[in-house]
Design a protein around this motif. Structure first.
Motif, PDB file in Angstrom:
ATOM      1  N   PHE A  11       0.833  -1.199   0.000  1.00  0.00           N
ATOM      2  CA  PHE A  11       0.000   0.000   0.000  1.00  0.00           C
ATOM      3  C   PHE A  11       0.875   1.258   0.000  1.00  0.00           C
ATOM      4  O   PHE A  11       1.832   1.367   0.780  1.00  0.00           O
ATOM      5  N   GLY A  12       0.537   2.186  -0.893  1.00  0.00           N
ATOM      6  CA  GLY A  12       1.291   3.433  -0.971  1.00  0.00           C
ATOM      7  C   GLY A  12       2.466   3.390  -1.932  1.00  0.00           C
ATOM      8  O   GLY A  12       3.047   4.426  -2.247  1.00  0.00           O
ATOM      9  N   GLN A  13       2.806   2.198  -2.408  1.00  0.00           N
ATOM     10  CA  GLN A  13       3.936   2.064  -3.328  1.00  0.00           C
ATOM     11  C   GLN A  13       3.572   2.628  -4.693  1.00  0.00           C
ATOM     12  O   GLN A  13       2.473   2.421  -5.195  1.00  0.00           O
ATOM     13  N   ARG A  14       4.496   3.350  -5.313  1.00  0.00           N
ATOM     14  CA  ARG A  14       4.251   3.934  -6.628  1.00  0.00           C
ATOM     15  C   ARG A  14       4.301   2.851  -7.707  1.00  0.00           C
ATOM     16  O   ARG A  14       5.028   1.869  -7.589  1.00  0.00           O
ATOM     17  N   SER A  15       3.506   3.079  -8.774  1.00  0.00           N
ATOM     18  CA  SER A  15       3.477   2.112  -9.880  1.00  0.00           C
ATOM     19  C   SER A  15       4.858   1.931 -10.500  1.00  0.00           C
ATOM     20  O   SER A  15       5.219   0.840 -10.942  1.00  0.00           O
ATOM     21  N   GLN A  16       5.641   3.020 -10.513  1.00  0.00           N
ATOM     22  CA  GLN A  16       6.981   2.958 -11.108  1.00  0.00           C
ATOM     23  C   GLN A  16       7.913   2.034 -10.328  1.00  0.00           C
ATOM     24  O   GLN A  16       8.959   1.623 -10.825  1.00  0.00           O
ATOM     25  N   GLU A  17       7.537   1.723  -9.086  1.00  0.00           N
ATOM     26  CA  GLU A  17       8.406   0.904  -8.232  1.00  0.00           C
ATOM     27  C   GLU A  17       7.971  -0.558  -8.173  1.00  0.00           C
ATOM     28  O   GLU A  17       8.535  -1.351  -7.432  1.00  0.00           O
ATOM     29  N   LEU A  18       6.970  -0.920  -8.957  1.00  0.00           N
ATOM     30  CA  LEU A  18       6.486  -2.302  -8.944  1.00  0.00           C
ATOM     31  C   LEU A  18       7.579  -3.267  -9.390  1.00  0.00           C
ATOM     32  O   LEU A  18       8.381  -2.961 -10.264  1.00  0.00           O
ATOM     33  N   GLU A  19       7.569  -4.447  -8.777  1.00  0.00           N
ATOM     34  CA  GLU A  19       8.468  -5.512  -9.244  1.00  0.00           C
ATOM     35  C   GLU A  19       8.108  -5.850 -10.683  1.00  0.00           C
ATOM     36  O   GLU A  19       6.923  -5.982 -11.013  1.00  0.00           O
ATOM     37  N   PRO A  20       9.080  -5.963 -11.573  1.00  0.00           N
ATOM     38  CA  PRO A  20       8.779  -6.277 -12.978  1.00  0.00           C
ATOM     39  C   PRO A  20       8.095  -7.639 -13.112  1.00  0.00           C
ATOM     40  O   PRO A  20       8.683  -8.669 -12.799  1.00  0.00           O
ATOM     41  N   LEU A  21       6.843  -7.621 -13.543  1.00  0.00           N
ATOM     42  CA  LEU A  21       6.100  -8.833 -13.843  1.00  0.00           C
ATOM     43  C   LEU A  21       5.611  -8.750 -15.288  1.00  0.00           C
ATOM     44  O   LEU A  21       5.353  -7.658 -15.790  1.00  0.00           O
ATOM     45  N   TYR A  22       5.467  -9.905 -15.920  1.00  0.00           N
ATOM     46  CA  TYR A  22       5.119  -9.936 -17.334  1.00  0.00           C
ATOM     47  C   TYR A  22       3.963 -10.896 -17.579  1.00  0.00           C
ATOM     48  O   TYR A  22       3.731 -11.816 -16.794  1.00  0.00           O
TER      49      TYR A  22
END
Length: 222
Positions: A154-165
């Motif tokens: 919660f609160g994490q920016r979209s730019q910081e998401l773990e790379p998932l494909y």
């Protein structure tokens, strides 16, 4: 290598009846994949349509396109794509080294995608390759009426998401022997990353069809 393009276009579609021959940009949906295969004739030696639909059979044969008709048991919504590919390979006399799967539900593909993927599979000596795209959404689960983040906090920016494909369905390439042995891809398959609006088009419902039509009109108007 001798290469076969297979376009699976079954009759039954629960959410969008007649989907595979419904006109998109003035052409039957499955014909966009046919045209894509034809403009890549330097890579593809032959095109085969796998279908149980009499309308698609007539369209294909009128254009001198080869058709492998499916039995009833391969026209169900539970039929896997792998079963269809195996059926085609078992019902032709010619021997092919490689199969390229072009799904009608992914009618829009970047122009050089197949060329780039073909070069990649040769350079990496992979048995198979499939296209993927980066996920930029925040996923979670709902348990006991509580939302639990899956790929973020919660609160994490979209730019910081773990790379998932995710598999975008644009293109699959596999050695024919791999398919005959019951696999289209596995953990050793090469994931080719596609960053393009076309990767978001996967037609299951009318809204997907409308989005594809929107993209086609934008391309035509550029």
């Amino acid at each position: 290598m001798k290469t076969l393009a297979i376009i699976p276009a079954r009759k039954y579609s629960r959410r969008l009846p007649g989907k595979n021959y419904k006109e998109l940009g003035g052409l039957p949906l499955f014909w966009h994949s046919v045209n894509y295969a034809r403009i890549n004739s330097e890579i593809i030696d032959e095109i085969i349509i796998s279908t149980d639909d009499s309308i698609i059979i007539d369209i294909a044969k009128n254009e001198n396109l080869r058709v492998i008709e499916r039995p009833v048991n391969l026209g169900k919504d539970t039929t896997s794509t792998l079963e269809v590919l195996i059926h085609v390979l078992e019902n032709i006399k010619e021997k092919y080294d490689c199969v390229i799967l072009l799904q009608p539900t992914n009618p829009l593909r970047p122009k050089n995608l197949l060329i780039d993927c073909w070069k990649t599979i040769l350079d990496t000596n992979s048995e198979s390759l499939f296209t993927v795209s980066r996920n930029h959404r925040k996923f979670g689960k709902i348990e006991n009426d509580n939302f639990k983040p899956f790929n973020y906090t919660f609160g994490q920016r979209s730019q910081e998401l773990e790379p998932l494909y995710y598999e975008n369905g644009l293109l699959y390439i596999a050695k024919a022997d791999m398919i005959k042995n019951g696999k289209l891809m596995d953990e050793n398959s090469f994931p080719y990353i596609v960053d393009h609006p076309f990767a978001e088009v996967d037609i299951d419902e009318q809204v997907d069809f409308d989005y594809a039509e929107f993209l086609i009109n934008r391309i035509d108007n550029q």
